[in-house]
Design a protein around this motif. Structure first.
Motif, mmCIF file in Angstrom:
data_model
loop_
_atom_site.group_PDB
_atom_site.id
_atom_site.type_symbol
_atom_site.label_atom_id
_atom_site.label_comp_id
_atom_site.label_asym_id
_atom_site.label_seq_id
_atom_site.Cartn_x
_atom_site.Cartn_y
_atom_site.Cartn_z
ATOM 1 N N TYR A 325 -14.237 -7.293 -10.776
ATOM 2 C CA TYR A 325 -13.669 -7.201 -9.430
ATOM 3 C C TYR A 325 -13.177 -8.548 -8.883
ATOM 4 O O TYR A 325 -12.990 -8.691 -7.676
ATOM 5 C CB TYR A 325 -14.680 -6.575 -8.451
ATOM 6 C CG TYR A 325 -15.173 -5.239 -8.922
ATOM 7 C CD1 TYR A 325 -14.347 -4.116 -8.891
ATOM 8 C CD2 TYR A 325 -16.455 -5.094 -9.445
ATOM 9 C CE1 TYR A 325 -14.788 -2.888 -9.349
ATOM 10 C CE2 TYR A 325 -16.905 -3.863 -9.906
ATOM 11 C CZ TYR A 325 -16.060 -2.771 -9.856
ATOM 12 O OH TYR A 325 -16.499 -1.553 -10.333
ATOM 13 N N ASP A 327 -10.249 -9.782 -9.035
ATOM 14 C CA ASP A 327 -8.924 -9.635 -8.426
ATOM 15 C C ASP A 327 -8.954 -8.872 -7.107
ATOM 16 O O ASP A 327 -7.949 -8.848 -6.389
ATOM 17 C CB ASP A 327 -7.975 -8.912 -9.395
ATOM 18 C CG ASP A 327 -7.667 -9.741 -10.634
ATOM 19 O OD1 ASP A 327 -7.720 -10.980 -10.549
ATOM 20 O OD2 ASP A 327 -7.397 -9.134 -11.690
ATOM 21 N N ASP A 328 -10.075 -8.253 -6.778
ATOM 22 C CA ASP A 328 -10.134 -7.383 -5.596
ATOM 23 C C ASP A 328 -10.690 -8.067 -4.349
ATOM 24 O O ASP A 328 -10.644 -7.494 -3.263
ATOM 25 C CB ASP A 328 -10.975 -6.148 -5.928
ATOM 26 C CG ASP A 328 -10.417 -5.385 -7.110
ATOM 27 O OD1 ASP A 328 -9.227 -5.031 -7.064
ATOM 28 O OD2 ASP A 328 -11.157 -5.167 -8.087
ATOM 29 N N PRO A 359 -9.835 -1.932 2.277
ATOM 30 C CA PRO A 359 -9.723 -1.899 0.808
ATOM 31 C C PRO A 359 -10.017 -0.519 0.255
ATOM 32 O O PRO A 359 -10.824 0.237 0.816
ATOM 33 C CB PRO A 359 -10.775 -2.919 0.361
ATOM 34 C CG PRO A 359 -11.770 -2.958 1.487
ATOM 35 C CD PRO A 359 -10.964 -2.755 2.723
ATOM 36 N N VAL A 361 -10.731 -0.104 -3.258
ATOM 37 C CA VAL A 361 -11.578 -0.210 -4.444
ATOM 38 C C VAL A 361 -13.019 0.119 -4.071
ATOM 39 O O VAL A 361 -13.581 -0.470 -3.146
ATOM 40 C CB VAL A 361 -11.493 -1.621 -5.055
ATOM 41 C CG1 VAL A 361 -12.451 -1.764 -6.241
ATOM 42 C CG2 VAL A 361 -10.060 -1.915 -5.493
ATOM 43 N N VAL A 364 -15.644 -2.675 -3.797
ATOM 44 C CA VAL A 364 -15.409 -3.528 -2.636
ATOM 45 C C VAL A 364 -15.868 -2.814 -1.368
ATOM 46 O O VAL A 364 -16.518 -3.414 -0.501
ATOM 47 C CB VAL A 364 -13.927 -3.926 -2.543
ATOM 48 C CG1 VAL A 364 -13.650 -4.714 -1.265
ATOM 49 C CG2 VAL A 364 -13.527 -4.750 -3.765
#
Length: 379
Positions: A325, A327-328, A359, A361, A364
């Motif tokens: 994660y 990149d998140d 977000p 994801v 996240v």
């Protein structure tokens, strides 16, 4: 560990109307939330849980089948989430928190009874209705196949109830949220807070030296705010000043225990958000807990100053990328907003404004429990 230093001088924070800033976003979110019917943990049963239909259940994220013994106890792989573990109750709780917080924020901004009525339906389903309510305990959370039917660290799963408690407080006085509703919902949180403070799982979790201990305190503070428990609120202030800051923060503002993890960036963000939310919810007139300092100068503001440059520009992060994660992160971290308002830092506010507030994801979302800042900031 030394992070990017904050600029020596920053422009003063101009007048900022959080309600006006958040109103368009909240309006968009409640358009969806108004249409949803309540759905609680009783709608999905974990066949591996040792609990009953009203007991919240989850399984440890980083535990996997043992290749050498597939039918035996699971083994740990830190930082790597097993997608086959039971997370349905967690997803339901997060969705509930997201919708109720948005509806309560919309009610606070508009006083439109439609929003209060919708939020009240969800609160009654989760905490009052005999056939749908969740038990005010967490005995079967973060279970591990072959090792434990539940664990103390499972208490972190109810971190998303913090904003639910603030939402319930916001609804007081609404025509659609009766005194009986308020009494019943507040009673549930009082019972859960008592369980947190007296059960072995809760006591053990409160003694954790990392983000788990911080999350216990934030839950206790939010639940005590709703229930009017002055003793617990005083305890939480002492824990912030005398335990969390001294034990967890290094001289430069970083969190060494979080930096040792396989996802140090995400864990540092998470712990700073939770700890700063503590400063926000526990602050009082004449007591700014975000700028309050230990004798050696450590403070929540110093923690924000250490991490903020890495939130504005991830290339400034001094360690390796997180194993998952990477990149998140970051998203619209509340530490930036709470810190900006408390310390008058326009630069932190500008970073906050540029980040994603919603977000998608799942991991996240799980580590982003503060979604509606208008419920936290008393303007």
């Amino acid at each position: 560990m030394t992070g990017a230093a904050a600029p020596a001088a920053q422009p003063a924070l101009p007048a900022f109307d959080l309600a006006a800033h958040e109103a368009p976003r909240v309006t968009r979110l409640v358009g969806t939330a108004l249409k949803k019917k309540p759905r609680t943990i009783t709608s999905v049963v974990n066949p591996r849980s040792a609990g009953g239909v009203h007991d919240f259940s989850s399984e440890g994220d980083y535990w996997w089948p043992d290749p050498a013994n597939p039918d035996g106890p699971y083994i740990q792989r830190d930082g790597l989430s097993n997608p086959d573990n039971f997370v349905a109750h967690r997803r339901l709780l997060i969705a509930f928190s997201r919708d109720v917080a948005a509806l309560a924020a919309a009610y606070k901004l508009t006083r439109d009874e439609r929003y209060a009525a919708a939020a009240a339906r969800h609160l009654r389903a989760w905490f009052v209705g005999p056939s749908t309510r969740m038990n005010p305990s967490l005995l079967y959370s973060q279970a591990i196949k072959g090792r434990a039917t539940g664990r103390s660290i499972g208490l972190i799963d109810t971190l998303h109830l913090c904003e639910v408690a603030l939402a319930a407080e916001t609804l007081r006085g609404a025509q659609s949220y009766s005194k009986n509703d308020d009494t019943a919902v507040t009673g549930w949180f009082r019972d859960y807070l008592h369980w947190m403070r007296t059960h072995a799982y809760g006591i053990e979790e409160s003694e954790a030296k990392n983000n788990h201990g911080t999350c216990w305190t934030l839950q206790a503070a939010c639940f005590a705010t709703l229930t009017g428990d002055a003793g617990t609120l005083a305890l939480c202030r002492r824990r912030l000043k005398e335990i969390h800051l001294p034990d967890q923060m290094a001289a430069d503002g970083s969190f060494p225990l979080e930096l040792r993890r396989t996802k140090p960036y995400g864990y540092s963000i998470f712990n700073l958000d939770v700890m700063t939310a503590l400063g926000q919810i526990l602050g009082a007139p004449g007591e700014n807990l975000i700028t309050w300092e230990l004798p050696d100068g450590r403070s929540l503001a110093r923690g924000i100053a250490w991490l903020a440059p890495c939130l504005a520009d991830k290339s400034k992060w001094p360690l390796k990328p997180d194993v998952m994660y990477w990149d998140d992160w970051p998203v619209r971290q509340p530490a930036l907003l709470f810190g900006a308002l408390a310390a008058g830092r326009a630069d932190w506010l500008e970073i906050w404004k540029k980040l994603d507030p919603d977000p998608e994801v799942e991991e996240v979302q799980r580590n982003f429990p503060i979604r509606q800042p208008v419920l936290w900031v008393r303007q």
